[in-house]
Design a protein around this motif. Sequence first.
Motif, PDB file in Angstrom:
ATOM      1  N   HIS A   1      -6.252  28.335   8.636  1.00  0.00           N
ATOM      2  CA  HIS A   1      -5.040  27.591   7.911  1.00  0.00           C
ATOM      3  C   HIS A   1      -5.170  26.626   9.212  1.00  0.00           C
ATOM      4  CE1 HIS A   1      -5.393  30.475   4.512  1.00  0.00           C
ATOM      5  NE2 HIS A   1      -4.902  29.718   4.083  1.00  0.00           N
ATOM      6  N   GLY A   2      -5.747  26.331  10.191  1.00  0.00           N
ATOM      7  CA  GLY A   2      -5.589  25.148  11.115  1.00  0.00           C
ATOM      8  C   GLY A   2      -3.804  25.382  11.628  1.00  0.00           C
ATOM      9  N   TYR A   3      -3.698  26.934  11.583  1.00  0.00           N
ATOM     10  CA  TYR A   3      -2.170  26.840  13.035  1.00  0.00           C
ATOM     11  C   TYR A   3      -2.360  26.972  14.094  1.00  0.00           C
ATOM     12  CZ  TYR A   3       1.571  29.128  15.560  1.00  0.00           C
ATOM     13  OH  TYR A   3       2.562  28.877  15.930  1.00  0.00           O
ATOM     14  N   VAL A   4      -1.930  25.932  15.277  1.00  0.00           N
ATOM     15  CA  VAL A   4      -2.320  26.363  16.598  1.00  0.00           C
ATOM     16  C   VAL A   4      -0.628  26.307  16.929  1.00  0.00           C
ATOM     17  CG1 VAL A   4      -3.515  24.814  18.742  1.00  0.00           C
ATOM     18  CG2 VAL A   4      -3.987  24.955  16.174  1.00  0.00           C
ATOM     19  N   GLU A   5      -0.577  26.722  18.019  1.00  0.00           N
ATOM     20  CA  GLU A   5       0.420  27.216  18.797  1.00  0.00           C
ATOM     21  C   GLU A   5       1.071  25.827  19.476  1.00  0.00           C
ATOM     22  OE1 GLU A   5       2.761  30.280  21.961  1.00  0.00           O
ATOM     23  OE2 GLU A   5       0.815  30.741  21.218  1.00  0.00           O
ATOM     24  N   GLY A   6       2.509  25.411  19.146  1.00  0.00           N
ATOM     25  CA  GLY A   6       2.660  23.730  20.090  1.00  0.00           C
ATOM     26  C   GLY A   6       2.246  23.163  19.518  1.00  0.00           C
ATOM     27  N   ALA A   7       1.561  23.312  18.002  1.00  0.00           N
ATOM     28  CA  ALA A   7       1.300  22.312  17.716  1.00  0.00           C
ATOM     29  C   ALA A   7       1.771  21.364  16.915  1.00  0.00           C
ATOM     30  CB  ALA A   7      -0.615  21.954  17.693  1.00  0.00           C
ATOM     31  N   LYS A   8       1.367  19.912  16.729  1.00  0.00           N
ATOM     32  CA  LYS A   8       3.086  19.167  15.679  1.00  0.00           C
ATOM     33  C   LYS A   8       3.229  19.746  14.257  1.00  0.00           C
ATOM     34  CE  LYS A   8       5.499  15.088  14.840  1.00  0.00           C
ATOM     35  NZ  LYS A   8       6.192  13.530  14.755  1.00  0.00           N
ATOM     36  N   ARG A   9       3.655  19.698  13.388  1.00  0.00           N
ATOM     37  CA  ARG A   9       3.255  20.410  12.023  1.00  0.00           C
ATOM     38  C   ARG A   9       3.993  19.413  11.035  1.00  0.00           C
ATOM     39  NH1 ARG A   9       0.177  25.113  11.612  1.00  0.00           N
ATOM     40  NH2 ARG A   9       1.217  25.167   9.255  1.00  0.00           N
ATOM     41  N   SER A  10       3.877  19.631   9.758  1.00  0.00           N
ATOM     42  CA  SER A  10       4.808  18.752   9.192  1.00  0.00           C
ATOM     43  C   SER A  10       5.087  19.606   7.912  1.00  0.00           C
ATOM     44  CB  SER A  10       3.592  18.124   8.631  1.00  0.00           C
ATOM     45  OG  SER A  10       2.254  19.607   7.306  1.00  0.00           O
ATOM     46  N   VAL A  11       6.227  19.285   7.489  1.00  0.00           N
ATOM     47  CA  VAL A  11       7.052  20.374   7.036  1.00  0.00           C
ATOM     48  C   VAL A  11       6.411  20.506   5.328  1.00  0.00           C
ATOM     49  CG1 VAL A  11       9.405  20.889   6.281  1.00  0.00           C
ATOM     50  CG2 VAL A  11       9.110  19.967   8.248  1.00  0.00           C
ATOM     51  N   ILE A  12       6.338  21.775   4.541  1.00  0.00           N
ATOM     52  CA  ILE A  12       5.732  21.931   3.478  1.00  0.00           C
ATOM     53  C   ILE A  12       7.166  21.659   2.819  1.00  0.00           C
ATOM     54  CG2 ILE A  12       4.946  23.065   1.446  1.00  0.00           C
ATOM     55  CD1 ILE A  12       3.338  23.896   4.479  1.00  0.00           C
ATOM     56  N   VAL A  13       8.157  22.375   3.024  1.00  0.00           N
ATOM     57  CA  VAL A  13       9.551  23.103   2.324  1.00  0.00           C
ATOM     58  C   VAL A  13      10.961  22.389   2.975  1.00  0.00           C
ATOM     59  CG1 VAL A  13      10.879  24.230   1.259  1.00  0.00           C
ATOM     60  CG2 VAL A  13       8.218  24.399   1.303  1.00  0.00           C
ATOM     61  N   ALA A  14      11.555  21.449   3.093  1.00  0.00           N
ATOM     62  CA  ALA A  14      11.761  20.400   3.790  1.00  0.00           C
ATOM     63  C   ALA A  14      13.618  21.361   3.683  1.00  0.00           C
ATOM     64  CB  ALA A  14      12.512  19.302   3.450  1.00  0.00           C
ATOM     65  N   VAL A  15      14.377  21.514   4.367  1.00  0.00           N
ATOM     66  CA  VAL A  15      15.557  22.119   4.165  1.00  0.00           C
ATOM     67  C   VAL A  15      16.466  20.834   4.754  1.00  0.00           C
ATOM     68  CG1 VAL A  15      16.936  23.310   4.890  1.00  0.00           C
ATOM     69  CG2 VAL A  15      14.822  24.539   4.849  1.00  0.00           C
ATOM     70  N   PRO A  16      17.353  20.598   2.912  1.00  0.00           N
ATOM     71  CA  PRO A  16      18.066  19.037   3.841  1.00  0.00           C
ATOM     72  C   PRO A  16      19.223  19.863   5.175  1.00  0.00           C
ATOM     73  CG  PRO A  16      17.934  19.532   1.589  1.00  0.00           C
ATOM     74  CD  PRO A  16      16.933  20.546   1.792  1.00  0.00           C
TER      75      PRO A  16
ATOM     76  N   ARG B   1      13.005  28.932   7.945  1.00  0.00           N
ATOM     77  CA  ARG B   1      13.286  27.278   7.700  1.00  0.00           C
ATOM     78  C   ARG B   1      14.077  26.662   8.410  1.00  0.00           C
ATOM     79  NH1 ARG B   1       8.152  26.123   5.378  1.00  0.00           N
ATOM     80  NH2 ARG B   1       7.567  28.761   3.778  1.00  0.00           N
ATOM     81  N   SER B   2      15.368  27.058   8.195  1.00  0.00           N
ATOM     82  CA  SER B   2      16.411  26.136   8.321  1.00  0.00           C
ATOM     83  C   SER B   2      16.253  26.124   9.701  1.00  0.00           C
ATOM     84  CB  SER B   2      17.774  26.157   7.485  1.00  0.00           C
ATOM     85  OG  SER B   2      18.637  25.858   7.791  1.00  0.00           O
ATOM     86  N   LEU B   3      16.989  27.075  10.568  1.00  0.00           N
ATOM     87  CA  LEU B   3      16.499  27.299  12.159  1.00  0.00           C
ATOM     88  C   LEU B   3      15.158  26.577  12.522  1.00  0.00           C
ATOM     89  CD1 LEU B   3      17.294  30.923  12.442  1.00  0.00           C
ATOM     90  CD2 LEU B   3      18.665  29.604  12.516  1.00  0.00           C
ATOM     91  N   GLU B   4      14.195  26.451  11.946  1.00  0.00           N
ATOM     92  CA  GLU B   4      13.259  25.861  12.480  1.00  0.00           C
ATOM     93  C   GLU B   4      13.991  24.276  12.588  1.00  0.00           C
ATOM     94  OE1 GLU B   4       8.502  24.400  11.814  1.00  0.00           O
ATOM     95  OE2 GLU B   4       9.192  26.198  10.403  1.00  0.00           O
ATOM     96  N   GLN B   5      13.744  23.881  11.807  1.00  0.00           N
ATOM     97  CA  GLN B   5      14.004  22.337  10.839  1.00  0.00           C
ATOM     98  C   GLN B   5      15.610  21.518  11.097  1.00  0.00           C
ATOM     99  OE1 GLN B   5      13.005  21.327   7.083  1.00  0.00           O
ATOM    100  NE2 GLN B   5      11.501  23.025   6.549  1.00  0.00           N
ATOM    101  N   ASN B   6      16.621  22.472  11.422  1.00  0.00           N
ATOM    102  CA  ASN B   6      17.930  21.840  12.249  1.00  0.00           C
ATOM    103  C   ASN B   6      18.326  22.382  13.538  1.00  0.00           C
ATOM    104  OD1 ASN B   6      18.563  22.920   8.406  1.00  0.00           O
ATOM    105  ND2 ASN B   6      18.198  20.755   8.821  1.00  0.00           N
ATOM    106  N   PHE B   7      18.021  23.694  13.328  1.00  0.00           N
ATOM    107  CA  PHE B   7      18.234  23.684  14.744  1.00  0.00           C
ATOM    108  C   PHE B   7      17.289  23.905  15.655  1.00  0.00           C
ATOM    109  CE2 PHE B   7      22.765  26.212  14.777  1.00  0.00           C
ATOM    110  CZ  PHE B   7      22.957  25.505  13.307  1.00  0.00           C
ATOM    111  N   HIS B   8      16.283  24.116  15.325  1.00  0.00           N
ATOM    112  CA  HIS B   8      14.959  23.405  16.423  1.00  0.00           C
ATOM    113  C   HIS B   8      14.851  24.517  17.051  1.00  0.00           C
ATOM    114  CE1 HIS B   8      15.141  18.820  15.085  1.00  0.00           C
ATOM    115  NE2 HIS B   8      16.235  19.258  15.604  1.00  0.00           N
ATOM    116  N   LEU B   9      14.548  25.270  16.264  1.00  0.00           N
ATOM    117  CA  LEU B   9      14.484  26.823  17.001  1.00  0.00           C
ATOM    118  C   LEU B   9      12.338  26.935  17.424  1.00  0.00           C
ATOM    119  CD1 LEU B   9      16.662  27.802  16.552  1.00  0.00           C
ATOM    120  CD2 LEU B   9      16.024  30.155  16.589  1.00  0.00           C
TER     121      LEU B   9
END
Length: 217
Positions: free
Chosen positions: A178-193, A105-113
Amino acid sequence: MNPSFKFLLALIISIELSLKTSLTTNLLVIVFAVVYLLTQKIKFKSLLFTLLTPLIAAFTIFATLYWFAPQPNLENALSLSSRIYVYTLTICCVSIKTTAEELARSLEQNFHLPIKFAYGVLAALNIIPQMKRAVKQIRIAGMMRGVYLSFWSPVLYFKAILVALNSAENLAQGMESHGYVEGAKRSVIVAVPLKASDWLWSGVILILVNLALFTLK
């Protein structure tokens, strides 16, 4: 510290120590890593296992460079063999308070992988326990029919691969439902500050390591 920063810090330290030989710096990193693990209240059995696991590899490198080398160099042999403990303990420091899910989650949110990376890692990690249960069930089913499937049996792994493919298909359908679409913008359930202290601690540790690396032997 942020999981991504912990992982990146351990990676940078390992790379720097692999490029420059410094026995003193290796020993300092090992000591501070052990102290950090103790402050995190690691179990004694886990710490002992962590210290004993790389012993064979470290001893092999030492013996090769000191006892069997044409020109043995004790300091060089100790330096190269101690790197095994540097790599092992730094990764242990990263993993002791960080789960694979938090790191993904951190690599996705903070390093934008890519989101596919995070979801792929999480899916692979969550499917491992299912695969273990499936392999156990396959072996038990084989024994009930009088067929013993050993650890090296290709039949066992062929059946396990079929189970994995079926699980992957079910997982893909579940994500789509559950609504997953590749490339679509998604909300963050568990934020990693990402906090200012993460930058501060990372910078201080890197400066100290580099000072020791270039001033000590």
